[in-house]
Design an enzyme around this catalytic site. Structure first.
Site, short mmCIF file in Angstrom:
data_model
loop_
_atom_site.label_atom_id
_atom_site.label_comp_id
_atom_site.label_asym_id
_atom_site.label_seq_id
_atom_site.Cartn_x
_atom_site.Cartn_y
_atom_site.Cartn_z
CG ASP A 1 -2.27 0.66 0.95
OD1 ASP A 1 -2.25 1.82 0.49
OD2 ASP A 1 -3.33 0.07 1.19
CG HIS B 1 -0.86 1.51 -3.25
ND1 HIS B 1 -2.14 1.30 -2.78
CD2 HIS B 1 -0.50 0.36 -3.88
CE1 HIS B 1 -2.53 0.06 -3.10
NE2 HIS B 1 -1.54 -0.52 -3.76
#
Length: 420
Positions: A244, A267
């Site tokens: 993430d 991310h």
């Protein structure tokens, strides 16, 4: 003659002692622990408080006792909690609470700290956090050890037991610092958190440096570092590989500096998501000299529809992209599950956002996506020397905007949708 020789020998001995003192001072000046005045320092080794370090026995009681002793040492002392090398310490959820009497507390992690190996080990504990440091000012956590959160047992199903249908379960954060002013975090390797690896909440004057965070690209919600409600935070010179956000800056944060980060997989570096629970404020965020490698996003600002507040004075400088999927993105329609998404005229106001000296390649054709609120415009966006091409040679790329206002200079692809 004898007096002259004795005097000369005394002079030489003095010179040698001075040189040795300088060398020792220089050698010990490079790390936080080595600057401690050892005359006023007390060491608390967890092994002396009953820890086994065999990776199977629960060492939480020994850690609690060692912490209690370190925290309640003499006020003028500096305490060092030692977690020795060559040992693996299994810990159930544990809190290291302050305030503490010493002005500085050092946690020297040289061994491995291991999370519970079964979800049932969490029975009777608060499931939000595994390792919590709370209200400990002047705290330094450093060393070349490892913190392994045993995340795989959580990633497929974050629930414990058989909750009612429709229940949403959240896996624990591995390491949380709450109200720890003057925090220093340095040198550790953080592995496989159940959820976020490190959270910094309501802290002031924090430096995080030279850490390595590792989790598989497919691991859910395993952010590297989340910062919220904190000020004067410096995160630098670290490698973050997660499933993430490598770093996420949440509401209530200001004066945040991020530099020298190698991010990927993951991310990217995000501001937000903001506005989920109402008003959020974020100010003065400086992200520079970072590299994103094959991340899902590069540098991102994300807000929920229906929020309020503002995010301003945000700069991204000297960023490099290598086959990143969404290199530059403002997403004011953030709704990750794509279910029950709001469509509201209320939005977090975004302004004074600078992108400068940015270059690299994208795995998507839309390399600059400024999707601002239709009702609350993004203003004073500045783009200067931004060059992003396709990771596929010869493939054309483009940018897009919704209600984005600002100015640009030397930008490829040219962003004609950016309004004055």
């Amino acid at each position: 003659m004898m007096v002259w020789q004795i005097g000369r020998m005394v002079g030489l001995v003095t010179l040698v002692l001075v040189l040795l003192t300088c060398m020792i001072s220089s050698a010990f000046g490079s790390t936080g622990l080595s600057r401690i005045n050892l005359e006023s320092t007390t060491t608390f080794n967890v092994m002396k408080y009953g820890a086994t370090g065999n990776g199977k026995t629960d060492d939480s009681p020994a850690f609690s006792e060692a912490w209690k002793a370190a925290c309640q040492a003499q006020p003028n002392d500096k305490s060092i909690l030692v977690i020795p090398a060559g040992k693996t310490f299994l810990l159930k959820p544990i809190s290291f609470n302050g305030p503490c009497k010493p002005s500085r507390i050092y946690v020297q992690v040289s061994g491995t700290i291991l999370g519970p190996t079964k979800k049932t080990d969490w029975t009777g504990y608060h499931i939000d956090t595994w390792l919590l440091f709370s209200m400990v000012d002047g705290l330094t956590v450093s060393g070349n050890g490892r913190i392994d959160g045993q995340g795989p047992i959580w990633w497929e199903n974050a629930c414990i037991g058989s909750p009612a249908p429709g229940t949403t379960c959240h896996a624990p954060v591995a390491l949380q610092f709450k109200r720890c002013n003057g925090l220093r975090l340095n040198g550790l390797t953080h592995l496989n958190s159940p959820r976020v690896h490190i959270t910094i909440t309501t802290c002031n004057g924090v430096i995080v440096s030279n850490i390595h965070i590792i989790a598989p690209e497919t691991s859910p919600n395993t952010d590297g570092i989340d910062v919220s409600g904190s000020t004067n935070v410096n995160i630098r010179n670290s490698v973050i590989e997660t499933g993430d956000d490598c770093i996420a800056i949440g509401g209530g944060s200001s004066n945040i500096k991020i530099s020298g980060i190698m991010c990927g997989p993951g991310h990217g570096i995000s501001i937000g998501a903001l506005g989920h629970s109402g008003a959020d404020v974020v100010e003065n965020i400086d992200v520079r000299n970072c590299t994103m490698i094959k991340t899902l996003t590069g540098v991102r600002i994300k807000t929920w529809q229906g929020g309020s507040g503002h995010a301003k004075q945000i700069s991204f400088t000297g960023i490099k992209f290598d086959a990143v999927y969404n290199p530059i993105i403002i997403d004011q329609y953030y709704c990750p599950n794509r279910k029950d998404c709001l469509n509201s005229t209320s939005a977090v106001k975004l302004s004074d956002i600078t992108y400068k000296g940015i270059a690299g390649t994208s795995s998507m054709d839309n390399v600059i996506n400024l999707s601002c609120s239709e009702s609350v415009a993004c203003t004073n966006i500045v783009m200067d020397s931004v060059y992003i091409s396709s990771a596929t040679p010869g493939r054309k790329v483009f940018g897009s905007c919704i209600n984005a206002h600002g100015r640009l200079s030397h930008v490829k692809p040219f962003l004609k949708c950016l309004q004055p």
